[in-house]
Design a protein around this motif. Structure first.
Motif, PDB file in Angstrom:
ATOM      1  N   ASN A  77      16.870   3.982  25.935  1.00 16.61           N
ATOM      2  CA  ASN A  77      18.242   3.467  25.965  1.00 16.61           C
ATOM      3  C   ASN A  77      18.262   2.008  26.405  1.00 16.61           C
ATOM      4  N   GLU A  78      17.483   1.686  27.447  1.00 15.96           N
ATOM      5  CA  GLU A  78      17.424   0.311  27.929  1.00 15.96           C
ATOM      6  C   GLU A  78      16.785  -0.606  26.878  1.00 15.96           C
ATOM      7  N   ALA A  79      15.758  -0.104  26.205  1.00 16.88           N
ATOM      8  CA  ALA A  79      15.108  -0.905  25.165  1.00 16.88           C
ATOM      9  C   ALA A  79      16.077  -1.188  24.024  1.00 16.88           C
ATOM     10  N   ASP A  80      16.894  -0.180  23.649  1.00 16.63           N
ATOM     11  CA  ASP A  80      17.871  -0.385  22.580  1.00 16.63           C
ATOM     12  C   ASP A  80      18.890  -1.459  22.959  1.00 16.63           C
ATOM     13  N   LYS A  81      19.275  -1.495  24.246  1.00 17.56           N
ATOM     14  CA  LYS A  81      20.233  -2.506  24.695  1.00 17.56           C
ATOM     15  C   LYS A  81      19.624  -3.919  24.548  1.00 17.56           C
ATOM     16  N   ILE A  82      18.351  -4.047  24.908  1.00 19.69           N
ATOM     17  CA  ILE A  82      17.679  -5.350  24.784  1.00 19.69           C
ATOM     18  C   ILE A  82      17.615  -5.764  23.317  1.00 19.69           C
ATOM     19  N   THR A  83      17.225  -4.805  22.470  1.00 22.97           N
ATOM     20  CA  THR A  83      17.102  -5.084  21.039  1.00 22.97           C
ATOM     21  C   THR A  83      18.439  -5.496  20.446  1.00 22.97           C
ATOM     22  N   SER A  84      19.487  -4.775  20.826  1.00 18.11           N
ATOM     23  CA  SER A  84      20.831  -5.060  20.304  1.00 18.11           C
ATOM     24  C   SER A  84      21.293  -6.457  20.715  1.00 18.11           C
ATOM     25  N   ALA A  85      21.036  -6.809  21.983  1.00 17.86           N
ATOM     26  CA  ALA A  85      21.472  -8.121  22.480  1.00 17.86           C
ATOM     27  C   ALA A  85      20.778  -9.248  21.718  1.00 17.86           C
ATOM     28  N   LEU A  86      19.485  -9.084  21.482  1.00 19.01           N
ATOM     29  CA  LEU A  86      18.749 -10.123  20.761  1.00 19.01           C
ATOM     30  C   LEU A  86      19.196 -10.220  19.312  1.00 19.01           C
ATOM     31  N   ALA A 108      14.704  -8.213  16.183  1.00 18.06           N
ATOM     32  CA  ALA A 108      14.039  -7.418  17.217  1.00 18.06           C
ATOM     33  C   ALA A 108      14.105  -5.951  16.843  1.00 18.06           C
ATOM     34  N   LYS A 109      13.121  -5.166  17.319  1.00 22.27           N
ATOM     35  CA  LYS A 109      13.101  -3.730  17.088  1.00 22.27           C
ATOM     36  C   LYS A 109      12.647  -3.013  18.353  1.00 22.27           C
ATOM     37  N   THR A 110      13.197  -1.806  18.526  1.00 24.49           N
ATOM     38  CA  THR A 110      12.778  -0.963  19.641  1.00 24.49           C
ATOM     39  C   THR A 110      11.535  -0.180  19.228  1.00 24.49           C
ATOM     40  N   VAL A 111      10.568  -0.139  20.142  1.00 23.49           N
ATOM     41  CA  VAL A 111       9.270   0.442  19.804  1.00 23.49           C
ATOM     42  C   VAL A 111       8.819   1.375  20.920  1.00 23.49           C
ATOM     43  N   LYS A 112       8.198   2.502  20.504  1.00 26.85           N
ATOM     44  CA  LYS A 112       7.520   3.377  21.457  1.00 26.85           C
ATOM     45  C   LYS A 112       6.033   3.078  21.356  1.00 26.85           C
ATOM     46  N   SER A 113       5.436   2.676  22.460  1.00 24.71           N
ATOM     47  CA  SER A 113       4.055   2.221  22.412  1.00 24.71           C
ATOM     48  C   SER A 113       3.085   3.383  22.302  1.00 24.71           C
ATOM     49  N   PHE A 119       1.230   4.284  24.520  1.00 21.35           N
ATOM     50  CA  PHE A 119       1.128   4.917  25.843  1.00 21.35           C
ATOM     51  C   PHE A 119       2.449   5.561  26.279  1.00 21.35           C
ATOM     52  N   ASP A 120       3.300   5.862  25.272  1.00 21.33           N
ATOM     53  CA  ASP A 120       4.576   6.560  25.517  1.00 21.33           C
ATOM     54  C   ASP A 120       5.533   5.767  26.393  1.00 21.33           C
ATOM     55  N   THR A 121       5.444   4.428  26.350  1.00 22.97           N
ATOM     56  CA  THR A 121       6.439   3.597  27.028  1.00 22.97           C
ATOM     57  C   THR A 121       7.296   2.922  25.966  1.00 22.97           C
ATOM     58  N   TRP A 122       8.468   2.420  26.401  1.00 21.36           N
ATOM     59  CA  TRP A 122       9.404   1.806  25.458  1.00 21.36           C
ATOM     60  C   TRP A 122       9.494   0.304  25.703  1.00 21.36           C
ATOM     61  N   TYR A 123       9.623  -0.406  24.617  1.00 20.28           N
ATOM     62  CA  TYR A 123       9.818  -1.851  24.743  1.00 20.28           C
ATOM     63  C   TYR A 123      10.423  -2.393  23.459  1.00 20.28           C
ATOM     64  N   THR A 124      10.834  -3.667  23.541  1.00 29.16           N
ATOM     65  CA  THR A 124      11.416  -4.371  22.397  1.00 29.16           C
ATOM     66  C   THR A 124      10.428  -5.426  21.907  1.00 29.16           C
ATOM     67  N   VAL A 125      10.230  -5.451  20.583  1.00 28.95           N
ATOM     68  CA  VAL A 125       9.409  -6.494  19.969  1.00 28.95           C
ATOM     69  C   VAL A 125      10.345  -7.454  19.250  1.00 28.95           C
ATOM     70  N   PHE A 126      10.254  -8.725  19.641  1.00 29.37           N
ATOM     71  CA  PHE A 126      11.148  -9.742  19.092  1.00 29.37           C
ATOM     72  C   PHE A 126      10.297 -10.794  18.377  1.00 29.37           C
ATOM     73  N   VAL A 127      10.554 -11.026  17.070  1.00 26.91           N
ATOM     74  CA  VAL A 127       9.809 -12.002  16.270  1.00 26.91           C
ATOM     75  C   VAL A 127      10.487 -13.364  16.418  1.00 26.91           C
ATOM     76  N   THR A 128       9.848 -14.292  17.122  1.00 27.92           N
ATOM     77  CA  THR A 128      10.469 -15.596  17.383  1.00 27.92           C
ATOM     78  C   THR A 128      10.155 -16.631  16.302  1.00 27.92           C
TER      79      THR A 128
END
Length: 642
Positions: free
Chosen positions: A286-295, A341-346, A348-357
């Motif tokens: 959920n937190e990762a989706d918020k970051i992705t959405s903001a970007l 940006a996209k939300t990704v499950k790594s 190692f089962d952690t969540w993060y956002t990948v942003f292409v700058t």
């Protein structure tokens, strides 16, 4: 302190390392061998041989390089030998061999990865866009530098140099410079002296009467080398060069397209796409989706980080696909548009956002722009294959008993007979067989000349590769041994040399006599007055930072080592004048200048100590691997001497 003083300190202390080691050869007993123990060796280093062909190649390269730098004062081979170039080259080769032997004993080795990194750090062979080592650029640059140097040989030389560096650096680890050493160095380099010179020219002696022919003939017997014609050989040559074959190589459009596609696919042409990515870790999806959405809504990256109190993100700048620690990051980063940006499950089962700058598209040069270079490359490849096949076929014929003429006719290769030629590639009139621009004559190919002068007479020799990557085989048909030139043709040259020798000896005797008078207390002015012509007293100011135009280097060195009033005798800078000299005053340098250059002197003093260590290191190597220079072999290979 003057720039010239810094210059002399650098000259004293910053001598090139190899040059220092070369100088120590003379001190530590590298000897000449006048009876060669190996027909094809230029020198022996322990159990190792330095091949005569390798020496000859390096000597000629050194001579060509020197003549390129001095086009208005080009040296012939004989002038180069007179100036010591042959000794310099063979000493360099002995030194390299010694260091290689030491590297072997230490077990030092350099892998291809380290060699590649070393070349990449140079920068000259890198792709302008990627900044990485580009073998196409390497190949092109090597051809510009030395058409005979292949990329494989270049790599091998780099590996050798890294090994040598490792061996030498191990000798000086931990060198510490005492303060007093740098102080003494400063005073030594900056010392100045006032000197009085009695200069004696050839006018100070009577011109000797010209001798009869019998005396001159005896002089030739004692000094035969300059008046002896070299060995000449007539020969038959089978030869085919790349330039003979290239025009017949046919390249189709299909060949060009296939090679182009292959080079693009293997990344030999153009550059790959690179991207800049940012990875922001979140505690939940959920937190990762918020970051992705903001970007994706256009909010600035730094604002999102600050607003959501995120940890410092992981950044990847201008990376190739697959260059991230987590493969998922790379996969998503290279499948997402720039600025998204996209939300990704790594993994190692952690969540993060990948942003292409940023996205740097792949750049692939057009086929049209590469067409000419690809054609040249393919023709060269096909020509080398053709020549390789021809070499095998001709060698089979020769092994079966064919003559060169028969083998050449069988394989469509030209065979020609040549009149007498010397080891330098000159005919009996002294004209070089230079050939034309494309092929080059006999005098331009060291390998052909070497084969001519090492082959037995009337033997159809084996096929070998020429300096230009062609093929050749040689048969020696007749030999004219080295003989003394007719007296009539060299008489004037001999007479001039005899006069010079007599003048030199007479001046030497006079200098010894006058020096004894000066030591006994007679003034230099009084001595000059008693002689009249050909004698002059001069006062001069000597500094280590400047070469005195009147003095030879050896005489200047002795004067800097002499106390006040000491009489010193020696030769003038022109090699003929004689000088009786006397130091009248030593002028020390002010100590206050010492502080101005303290740091610089410490570095130079450290270098000086390292140089001493290198000299000791060289001596130890020579003791373990005694070196002998095979002078007779070297002289024969260069077409000089008897």
């Amino acid at each position: 302190m003057s720039n010239s003083l810094f210059g002399i300190i650098k000259k004293i202390l910053f001598t090139v390392l190899i040059g220092l080691l070369l100088a120590s050869l003379a001190v530590w007993g590298v000897s000449d061998a006048f009876t060669p123990s190996s027909k094809n060796a230029a020198a022996l280093v322990g159990k190792e041989q330095i091949k005569l062909q390798d020496f000859f190649t390096l000597f000629n390269k050194s001579l060509r390089d020197r003549n390129k730098e001095n086009p208005s004062n080009r040296w012939t081979t004989k002038q180069a030998v007179t100036s010591g170039l042959d000794r310099q080259v063979i000493n360099q080769m002995v030194t390299r061999t010694l260091i290689d032997l030491d590297s072997d004993s230490l077990g030092l080795e350099v892998n291809r990865r380290d060699a590649r990194q070393f070349v990449e750090d140079i920068g000259s062979f890198n792709n302008e866009i990627t900044g990485e080592l580009d073998f196409q650029v390497l190949y092109q640059r090597l051809r510009q530098i030395d058409s005979n140097l292949s990329p494989k040989e270049f790599e091998q030389e780099i590996r050798y140099e890294i090994r040598r560096s490792q061996s030498l650096q191990s000798a000086i680890a931990g060198v510490i410079t005492p303060r007093d050493f740098s102080n003494q160095l400063f005073h030594y380099a900056s010392e100045q002296r006032k000197v009085k010179l009695l200069v004696l020219t050839k006018d100070a002696i009577e011109t000797p009467a010209d001798p009869g022919d019998e005396v001159l003939k005896l002089f030739i017997t004692d000094n035969s080398a300059p008046y002896t014609a070299p060995e000449y050989r007539r020969f038959t040559l089978l030869r085919m060069e790349m330039s003979d074959v290239l025009p017949d190589m046919e390249i189709t459009d299909e060949d060009i397209k296939e090679q182009y596609d292959y080079k693009v696919e293997t990344k030999q042409l153009g550059t790959s796409e690179t991207r800049s990515l940012v990875r922001l870790v979140a505690p939940t999806k959920n937190e990762a989706d918020k970051i992705t959405s903001a970007l994706n809504d256009g909010q600035a990256l730094n604002d999102v980080i600050k607003k959501m109190n995120l940890d410092t993100p992981t950044r990847y700048n201008n990376i190739l696909k697959g260059a991230t620690t987590d493969p998922v990051t790379s996969e998503i980063g290279f499948s997402t548009k720039g600025g998204e940006a996209k939300t990704v499950k790594s993994s190692f089962d952690t969540w993060y956002t990948v942003f292409v700058t940023a996205v740097t598209p792949a750049i692939v040069p057009s086929l049209i722009s590469q067409r000419d270079s690809i054609i040249e490359e393919l023709k060269n490849d096909d020509a080398q294959v053709f020549l390789g096949d021809a070499l095998s076929a001709i060698q089979d014929n020769l092994d079966a008993g064919f003559t060169l003429e028969e083998a050449g006719k069988e394989n469509g290769v030209s065979v020609a007979s040549f009149d007498y030629v010397s080891r330098l590639g000159e005919n009996e009139e002294g004209i070089k067989l230079a050939g034309n621009t494309d092929v080059g004559g006999i005098s331009t190919d060291d390998k052909i000349l070497q084969e001519i002068f090492t082959s037995d007479i009337d033997f159809d020799g084996d096929v070998f590769e020429t300096s230009k990557k062609g093929i050749a085989a040689v048969r020696v048909d007749k030999i004219k041994d080295s003989v003394e030139r007719p007296f009539e043709t060299v008489r004037e040259k001999v007479l001039a040399a005899w006069r010079l020798k007599q003048t030199n000896e007479a001046l030497g005797e006079l200098t010894s006599e006058l020096g004894d008078k000066a030591i006994a207390g007679e003034s230099l002015e009084s001595i000059a007055a008693s002689l009249g012509k050909g004698a002059e007293v001069k006062k001069t100011f000597m500094m280590r930072t400047f070469k005195n135009p009147e003095l030879s280097g050896a005489l200047a060195e002795r004067l800097f080592g002499a106390p006040v009033d000491r009489i010193v005798r020696g030769i003038g800078a022109n090699g003929l004048n004689r000088i009786v000299a006397q130091v009248t005053e030593i002028v020390p340098t002010e100590d206050k200048l010492m502080g101005e250059i303290s740091d610089q002197l410490k570095k130079q003093a450290k270098q000086s100590l390292e140089n001493d260590i290198y000299a000791a290191y060289q001596a130890a190597l020579l003791q373990e691997h005694p070196a002998k220079i095979l002078t007779q072999n070297i002289q024969k290979s260069l077409g000089i001497g008897n």
